[in-house]
Scaffold this motif. Structure first.
Motif, PDB file in Angstrom:
ATOM      1  N   LEU A  28       0.851  -1.183   0.000  1.00 42.91           N
ATOM      2  CA  LEU A  28       0.000   0.000   0.000  1.00 42.91           C
ATOM      3  C   LEU A  28       0.890   1.237   0.000  1.00 42.91           C
ATOM      4  O   LEU A  28       1.664   1.461   0.927  1.00 42.91           O
ATOM      5  CB  LEU A  28      -0.905   0.001   1.241  1.00 42.91           C
ATOM      6  CG  LEU A  28      -1.828   1.211   1.409  1.00 42.91           C
ATOM      7  CD1 LEU A  28      -2.814   1.307   0.246  1.00 42.91           C
ATOM      8  CD2 LEU A  28      -2.578   1.132   2.734  1.00 42.91           C
ATOM      9  N   GLY A  30       1.407   5.613  -1.278  1.00 42.64           N
ATOM     10  CA  GLY A  30       0.732   6.863  -1.600  1.00 42.64           C
ATOM     11  C   GLY A  30      -0.402   7.226  -0.660  1.00 42.64           C
ATOM     12  O   GLY A  30      -1.353   7.902  -1.071  1.00 42.64           O
ATOM     13  N   VAL A  31      -0.324   6.792   0.593  1.00 39.27           N
ATOM     14  CA  VAL A  31      -1.386   7.100   1.561  1.00 39.27           C
ATOM     15  C   VAL A  31      -1.422   8.613   1.827  1.00 39.27           C
ATOM     16  O   VAL A  31      -0.398   9.211   2.147  1.00 39.27           O
ATOM     17  CB  VAL A  31      -1.144   6.341   2.885  1.00 39.27           C
ATOM     18  CG1 VAL A  31      -2.154   6.771   3.943  1.00 39.27           C
ATOM     19  CG2 VAL A  31      -1.213   4.837   2.656  1.00 39.27           C
ATOM     20  N   PRO A  32      -2.574   9.245   1.689  1.00 41.36           N
ATOM     21  CA  PRO A  32      -2.651  10.693   1.895  1.00 41.36           C
ATOM     22  C   PRO A  32      -2.486  11.081   3.363  1.00 41.36           C
ATOM     23  O   PRO A  32      -2.799  10.286   4.257  1.00 41.36           O
ATOM     24  CB  PRO A  32      -4.056  11.040   1.388  1.00 41.36           C
ATOM     25  CG  PRO A  32      -4.832   9.774   1.521  1.00 41.36           C
ATOM     26  CD  PRO A  32      -3.860   8.673   1.254  1.00 41.36           C
ATOM     27  N   SER A  35      -4.734  10.433   7.195  1.00 35.76           N
ATOM     28  CA  SER A  35      -5.470   9.170   7.153  1.00 35.76           C
ATOM     29  C   SER A  35      -4.980   8.234   8.249  1.00 35.76           C
ATOM     30  O   SER A  35      -3.843   8.322   8.704  1.00 35.76           O
ATOM     31  CB  SER A  35      -5.285   8.509   5.787  1.00 35.76           C
ATOM     32  OG  SER A  35      -5.756   7.167   5.816  1.00 35.76           O
ATOM     33  N   ALA A  39       0.750   2.643   5.640  1.00 39.96           N
ATOM     34  CA  ALA A  39       1.417   2.229   4.405  1.00 39.96           C
ATOM     35  C   ALA A  39       2.283   1.011   4.698  1.00 39.96           C
ATOM     36  O   ALA A  39       2.874   0.887   5.767  1.00 39.96           O
ATOM     37  CB  ALA A  39       2.268   3.365   3.862  1.00 39.96           C
ATOM     38  N   TRP A 132      -9.164   5.738  -5.204  1.00 34.07           N
ATOM     39  CA  TRP A 132      -9.511   5.414  -3.822  1.00 34.07           C
ATOM     40  C   TRP A 132     -10.166   6.612  -3.148  1.00 34.07           C
ATOM     41  O   TRP A 132      -9.725   7.746  -3.314  1.00 34.07           O
ATOM     42  CB  TRP A 132      -8.266   5.011  -3.042  1.00 34.07           C
ATOM     43  CG  TRP A 132      -7.790   3.623  -3.317  1.00 34.07           C
ATOM     44  CD1 TRP A 132      -6.854   3.234  -4.236  1.00 34.07           C
ATOM     45  CD2 TRP A 132      -8.216   2.429  -2.654  1.00 34.07           C
ATOM     46  NE1 TRP A 132      -6.675   1.874  -4.195  1.00 34.07           N
ATOM     47  CE2 TRP A 132      -7.495   1.349  -3.225  1.00 34.07           C
ATOM     48  CE3 TRP A 132      -9.120   2.154  -1.620  1.00 34.07           C
ATOM     49  CZ2 TRP A 132      -7.662   0.022  -2.802  1.00 34.07           C
ATOM     50  CZ3 TRP A 132      -9.290   0.843  -1.209  1.00 34.07           C
ATOM     51  CH2 TRP A 132      -8.578  -0.207  -1.800  1.00 34.07           C
ATOM     52  N   VAL A 134     -10.603   8.052   0.484  1.00 36.14           N
ATOM     53  CA  VAL A 134      -9.895   7.852   1.748  1.00 36.14           C
ATOM     54  C   VAL A 134     -10.432   8.777   2.834  1.00 36.14           C
ATOM     55  O   VAL A 134     -10.624   9.983   2.598  1.00 36.14           O
ATOM     56  CB  VAL A 134      -8.382   8.105   1.565  1.00 36.14           C
ATOM     57  CG1 VAL A 134      -7.631   7.793   2.863  1.00 36.14           C
ATOM     58  CG2 VAL A 134      -7.830   7.251   0.422  1.00 36.14           C
ATOM     59  N   SER A 143      -8.089  10.072  -3.521  1.00 32.61           N
ATOM     60  CA  SER A 143      -6.635  10.037  -3.643  1.00 32.61           C
ATOM     61  C   SER A 143      -6.225   9.619  -5.046  1.00 32.61           C
ATOM     62  O   SER A 143      -6.615   8.549  -5.528  1.00 32.61           O
ATOM     63  CB  SER A 143      -6.045   9.063  -2.620  1.00 32.61           C
ATOM     64  OG  SER A 143      -4.651   8.944  -2.797  1.00 32.61           O
ATOM     65  N   MET A 146      -2.735   7.071  -4.147  1.00 35.37           N
ATOM     66  CA  MET A 146      -2.766   5.810  -3.403  1.00 35.37           C
ATOM     67  C   MET A 146      -3.026   4.625  -4.326  1.00 35.37           C
ATOM     68  O   MET A 146      -3.951   4.643  -5.132  1.00 35.37           O
ATOM     69  CB  MET A 146      -3.832   5.858  -2.308  1.00 35.37           C
ATOM     70  CG  MET A 146      -3.661   4.730  -1.288  1.00 35.37           C
ATOM     71  SD  MET A 146      -4.749   4.893   0.141  1.00 35.37           S
ATOM     72  CE  MET A 146      -6.035   3.733  -0.299  1.00 35.37           C
ATOM     73  N   LYS A 147      -2.176   3.599  -4.177  1.00 37.31           N
ATOM     74  CA  LYS A 147      -2.297   2.415  -5.019  1.00 37.31           C
ATOM     75  C   LYS A 147      -1.863   1.168  -4.249  1.00 37.31           C
ATOM     76  O   LYS A 147      -1.198   1.254  -3.207  1.00 37.31           O
ATOM     77  CB  LYS A 147      -1.427   2.547  -6.278  1.00 37.31           C
ATOM     78  CG  LYS A 147      -1.848   3.684  -7.203  1.00 37.31           C
ATOM     79  CD  LYS A 147      -1.019   3.690  -8.474  1.00 37.31           C
ATOM     80  CE  LYS A 147      -1.410   4.850  -9.382  1.00 37.31           C
ATOM     81  NZ  LYS A 147      -2.821   4.800  -9.784  1.00 37.31           N
TER      82      LYS A 147
END
Length: 201
Positions: A28, A30-32, A35, A39, A132, A134, A143, A146-147
């Motif tokens: 996981l 690119g977590v903004p 949140s 990751a 996504w 989020v 986002s 996020m991928k």
């Protein structure tokens, strides 16, 4: 050896190349900011939900799963398959749904930390154009970064090797010296007002 007819047929209808890969899980990325998502690596969890695989975060604090949009959570558990069994492809696409990441399997869109509208059977098949949604401390955001990236097994990320190395460290640190009294370990540290060493992490 192939005869001329077989060679000619092979030229006209070449054999497909089959590649086998061992997948550890999904990373996981690119977590903004803002949140609650963590990751990192999501590993295959020993269950299915609505006929699709479930993944667990390394820390155990989050799960990745697919949920039907128009069915109850209990229906997802009822559709769990025995090891080796598969669900008919037609059945997998009978209902619309979404992939979600939450602290427990089955949480709805309102309860989860992130979700993405997609009927993919496994995470790596999620449409790249899908985005996504989020939950952050300021509300829901879409986002773009996020991928979930496919994490293949190789010697450099062998989880079992890491586990074995950790066990070796614990063994080396354990009181195994001949004639050593385990009950007296750490006394010098304790006498100085310090906590005795546990010998591990």
């Amino acid at each position: 050896n192939l005869d001329d007819a077989a060679k000619d047929a092979l030229k006209r209808f070449p054999v497909d190349t089959i590649t086998v890969k061992s997948i550890v899980g999904f990373e996981l990325v690119g977590v903004p900011p803002g949140s609650s998502l963590v990751a990192g690596l999501l590993l295959r969890y020993a269950m299915q939900f609505f006929g699709r695989p479930v993944y667990e975060g390394e820390s155990g604090a989050q799960y990745l799963y697919w949920r039907s949009s128009d069915k109850e959570m209990k229906d997802g558990f009822q559709e769990e398959q025995a090891p080796g069994d598969t669900v008919a492809a037609k059945k997998l696409f009978e209902h619309p749904g979404y992939w979600a990441i939450a602290k427990e399997v089955g949480a709805s869109k309102d309860e989860c930390m992130a979700w993405i509208e997609d009927d993919a059977v496994t995470p790596h098949q999620i449409n790249q154009k899908s985005k996504w949604q989020v939950k952050t401390d300021t509300g829901w955001v879409q986002s773009m970064a996020m991928k979930l990236t496919l994490e293949e097994w190789n010697r450099s990320n062998d989880l079992m090797d890491d586990f074995d190395q950790e066990e070796d460290v614990k063994t080396e640190a354990s009181p195994t010296s001949p004639g050593q009294d385990p009950t007296k370990l750490g006394l010098s540290a304790a006498s100085k007002g310090k906590a005795p060493s546990s010998g591990g992490k």
